[in-house]
Design an enzyme around this catalytic site. Structure first.
Site, mmCIF file in Angstrom:
data_model
loop_
_atom_site.group_PDB
_atom_site.id
_atom_site.type_symbol
_atom_site.label_atom_id
_atom_site.label_comp_id
_atom_site.label_asym_id
_atom_site.label_seq_id
_atom_site.Cartn_x
_atom_site.Cartn_y
_atom_site.Cartn_z
ATOM 1 N N LYS A 224 -4.341 -26.877 35.709
ATOM 2 C CA LYS A 224 -3.806 -25.502 35.806
ATOM 3 C C LYS A 224 -4.938 -24.481 35.748
ATOM 4 O O LYS A 224 -5.643 -24.720 34.987
ATOM 5 C CB LYS A 224 -2.472 -25.163 35.060
ATOM 6 C CG LYS A 224 -1.238 -26.408 35.513
ATOM 7 C CD LYS A 224 0.042 -25.967 34.701
ATOM 8 C CE LYS A 224 1.158 -26.849 35.102
ATOM 9 N NZ LYS A 224 2.323 -26.456 34.068
ATOM 10 N N TYR B 112 7.018 -26.238 43.647
ATOM 11 C CA TYR B 112 8.051 -26.207 42.171
ATOM 12 C C TYR B 112 9.575 -26.030 42.778
ATOM 13 O O TYR B 112 10.244 -25.091 41.859
ATOM 14 C CB TYR B 112 7.559 -25.032 41.326
ATOM 15 C CG TYR B 112 6.333 -25.658 40.491
ATOM 16 C CD1 TYR B 112 6.644 -26.547 39.493
ATOM 17 C CD2 TYR B 112 5.412 -24.564 40.361
ATOM 18 C CE1 TYR B 112 5.963 -26.819 38.591
ATOM 19 C CE2 TYR B 112 4.490 -25.221 39.292
ATOM 20 C CZ TYR B 112 4.638 -26.027 38.527
ATOM 21 O OH TYR B 112 3.706 -26.646 37.636
ATOM 22 N N ARG C 299 2.118 -38.671 32.056
ATOM 23 C CA ARG C 299 2.997 -37.785 31.392
ATOM 24 C C ARG C 299 2.630 -37.974 29.631
ATOM 25 O O ARG C 299 2.750 -37.041 29.051
ATOM 26 C CB ARG C 299 4.365 -38.091 31.611
ATOM 27 C CG ARG C 299 4.757 -37.961 32.947
ATOM 28 C CD ARG C 299 5.019 -36.562 33.253
ATOM 29 N NE ARG C 299 6.427 -36.009 32.586
ATOM 30 C CZ ARG C 299 6.963 -34.954 32.924
ATOM 31 N NH1 ARG C 299 6.279 -33.913 33.771
ATOM 32 N NH2 ARG C 299 8.031 -34.605 32.385
ATOM 33 N N ARG D 41 -1.576 -31.305 25.826
ATOM 34 C CA ARG D 41 -0.874 -30.178 25.529
ATOM 35 C C ARG D 41 -0.806 -29.816 23.898
ATOM 36 O O ARG D 41 -1.245 -28.578 23.670
ATOM 37 C CB ARG D 41 0.601 -30.065 26.167
ATOM 38 C CG ARG D 41 0.574 -29.843 27.655
ATOM 39 C CD ARG D 41 1.933 -30.279 28.163
ATOM 40 N NE ARG D 41 2.075 -29.605 29.568
ATOM 41 C CZ ARG D 41 3.056 -30.332 30.192
ATOM 42 N NH1 ARG D 41 4.074 -30.980 29.896
ATOM 43 N NH2 ARG D 41 3.005 -29.850 31.670
ATOM 44 N N ASN E 10 0.785 -24.104 29.875
ATOM 45 C CA ASN E 10 0.538 -25.669 29.317
ATOM 46 C C ASN E 10 -0.448 -26.689 30.064
ATOM 47 O O ASN E 10 -0.085 -27.777 29.922
ATOM 48 C CB ASN E 10 1.929 -26.280 29.135
ATOM 49 C CG ASN E 10 2.702 -26.455 30.531
ATOM 50 O OD1 ASN E 10 2.131 -26.070 31.625
ATOM 51 N ND2 ASN E 10 3.975 -27.154 30.683
ATOM 52 N N HIS F 281 -0.275 -30.225 34.800
ATOM 53 C CA HIS F 281 0.892 -30.708 35.446
ATOM 54 C C HIS F 281 0.746 -32.356 35.915
ATOM 55 O O HIS F 281 -0.457 -32.860 36.159
ATOM 56 C CB HIS F 281 1.280 -30.207 36.922
ATOM 57 C CG HIS F 281 2.280 -30.818 37.806
ATOM 58 N ND1 HIS F 281 3.562 -30.689 37.524
ATOM 59 C CD2 HIS F 281 2.217 -31.657 38.598
ATOM 60 C CE1 HIS F 281 4.430 -31.381 38.344
ATOM 61 N NE2 HIS F 281 3.406 -32.345 39.119
ATOM 62 N N GLU G 236 4.940 -34.842 45.894
ATOM 63 C CA GLU G 236 3.663 -33.938 45.333
ATOM 64 C C GLU G 236 2.322 -34.536 46.030
ATOM 65 O O GLU G 236 1.473 -33.558 46.386
ATOM 66 C CB GLU G 236 3.848 -33.953 44.198
ATOM 67 C CG GLU G 236 4.897 -33.433 43.356
ATOM 68 C CD GLU G 236 5.037 -33.372 41.948
ATOM 69 O OE1 GLU G 236 4.088 -33.873 41.141
ATOM 70 O OE2 GLU G 236 6.054 -32.701 41.277
HETATM 71 P P1 IDP Z 1 6.748 -30.351 33.150
HETATM 72 O O1 IDP Z 1 5.640 -29.636 33.643
HETATM 73 O O2 IDP Z 1 6.486 -30.729 31.739
HETATM 74 O O3 IDP Z 1 7.087 -31.596 34.178
HETATM 75 P P2 IDP Z 1 8.917 -28.822 33.813
HETATM 76 O O4 IDP Z 1 10.277 -28.733 33.206
HETATM 77 O O5 IDP Z 1 8.850 -29.585 35.347
HETATM 78 O O6 IDP Z 1 7.981 -29.190 32.790
HETATM 79 O O7 IDP Z 1 8.448 -27.151 34.258
HETATM 80 C C1 IDP Z 1 7.403 -27.062 35.149
HETATM 81 C C2 IDP Z 1 6.529 -25.859 34.631
HETATM 82 O O8 IDP Z 1 7.198 -24.635 34.442
HETATM 83 C C3 IDP Z 1 6.132 -26.054 33.272
HETATM 84 O O9 IDP Z 1 4.976 -27.187 33.056
HETATM 85 C C4 IDP Z 1 5.866 -24.712 32.796
HETATM 86 O O10 IDP Z 1 4.444 -24.350 33.007
HETATM 87 C C5 IDP Z 1 6.752 -23.939 33.421
HETATM 88 N N1 IDP Z 1 7.983 -23.881 32.420
HETATM 89 C C6 IDP Z 1 8.866 -24.610 32.156
HETATM 90 N N2 IDP Z 1 9.782 -24.172 31.257
HETATM 91 C C7 IDP Z 1 9.290 -23.030 31.116
HETATM 92 C C8 IDP Z 1 9.972 -21.983 30.197
HETATM 93 O O11 IDP Z 1 10.937 -21.886 29.647
HETATM 94 N N3 IDP Z 1 9.062 -20.765 30.097
HETATM 95 C C9 IDP Z 1 7.855 -20.629 30.763
HETATM 96 N N4 IDP Z 1 7.626 -21.547 31.775
HETATM 97 C C10 IDP Z 1 8.330 -22.689 31.737
HETATM 98 MG MG MG Z 2 8.056 -31.324 35.880
#
Ligand code: IDP
Ligand code: MG
Length: 149
Positions: free
Chosen positions: A9, A49, A85, A102, A112, A115, A126
């Site tokens: 990212k 997304y 993951r 992370r 974070n 992805h 994707e």
């Molecule tokens: P993941 O990347 O671990 O699969 P997801 O729940 O799919 O997590 O969320 C996608 C992305 O959205 C996360 O990696 C993060 O960058 C962002 N994100 C998710 N939840 C939050 C939040 O509560 N605050 C800010 N960004 C968030």
């Molecule tokens: Mg996700």
């Protein structure tokens, strides 16, 4: 063999962590079958997304993922999705285990670093959003039998 989509990212690119992140996936044994350097458009980010439309972080997530160039990769291996993951760690870097990308390199959910697809259907969707079939290379490493039994 399973495939998964990885995005290094914008925060990781800005912080000069791309090499460190790729190194971890390579060292784990995942095989790179596709890679490109690009800046994600708003349109592509909305598709990628789509599952998060309407959530309170949706707009800031789109701003974040489109804010600077990224490296997008397809990694291949037995159980590549779960393996990647695991190497990435939990969504919130504060609770991600030490030893994960992370958990070692991040401080906030909204920054974070990386992805990884979360299940086979997401991975297929994707991968096809970011890569044309001809951009993915099937190849065997000479180390294959030392990584997969
Ligand atoms: P993941 O990347 O671990 O699969 P997801 O729940 O799919 O997590 O969320 C996608 C992305 O959205 C996360 O990696 C993060 O960058 C962002 N994100 C998710 N939840 C939050 C939040 O509560 N605050 C800010 N960004 C968030
Ligand atoms: Mg996700």
């Amino acid at each position: 063999m399973e495939r998964t989509l990885i995005i290094i990212k914008p925060d990781a690119m800005q912080r000069g962590l791309a090499g460190e992140i790729i190194r971890r996936f390579e060292a784990r044994g995942l095989r790179i079958v596709g890679m490109k350097f690009m800046q994600i458009s708003r349109e592509l980010a909305e598709k990628h997304y789509a599952e998060h439309v309407g959530k309170d972080f949706y707009e800031s997530l789109l701003a974040y993922i489109t804010s600077a160039p990224v490296i997008v990769m397809v990694l291949e291996g037995n159980e590549a999705i779960e393996a990647a993951r695991g190497t990435i760690g939990k969504t919130n870097p504060i609770v991600a285990a030490p030893g994960t990308i992370r958990g070692d390199l991040g401080m906030e959910t909204g920054r974070n670093l990386v992805h990884g697809s979360d299940k086979p259907e997401s991975a297929e969707r994707e991968v096809s959003l970011f890569f044309a079939p001809g951009e993915l290379l099937s190849w065997q490493r000479d180390t294959e039998r030392w990584i997969f039994e």
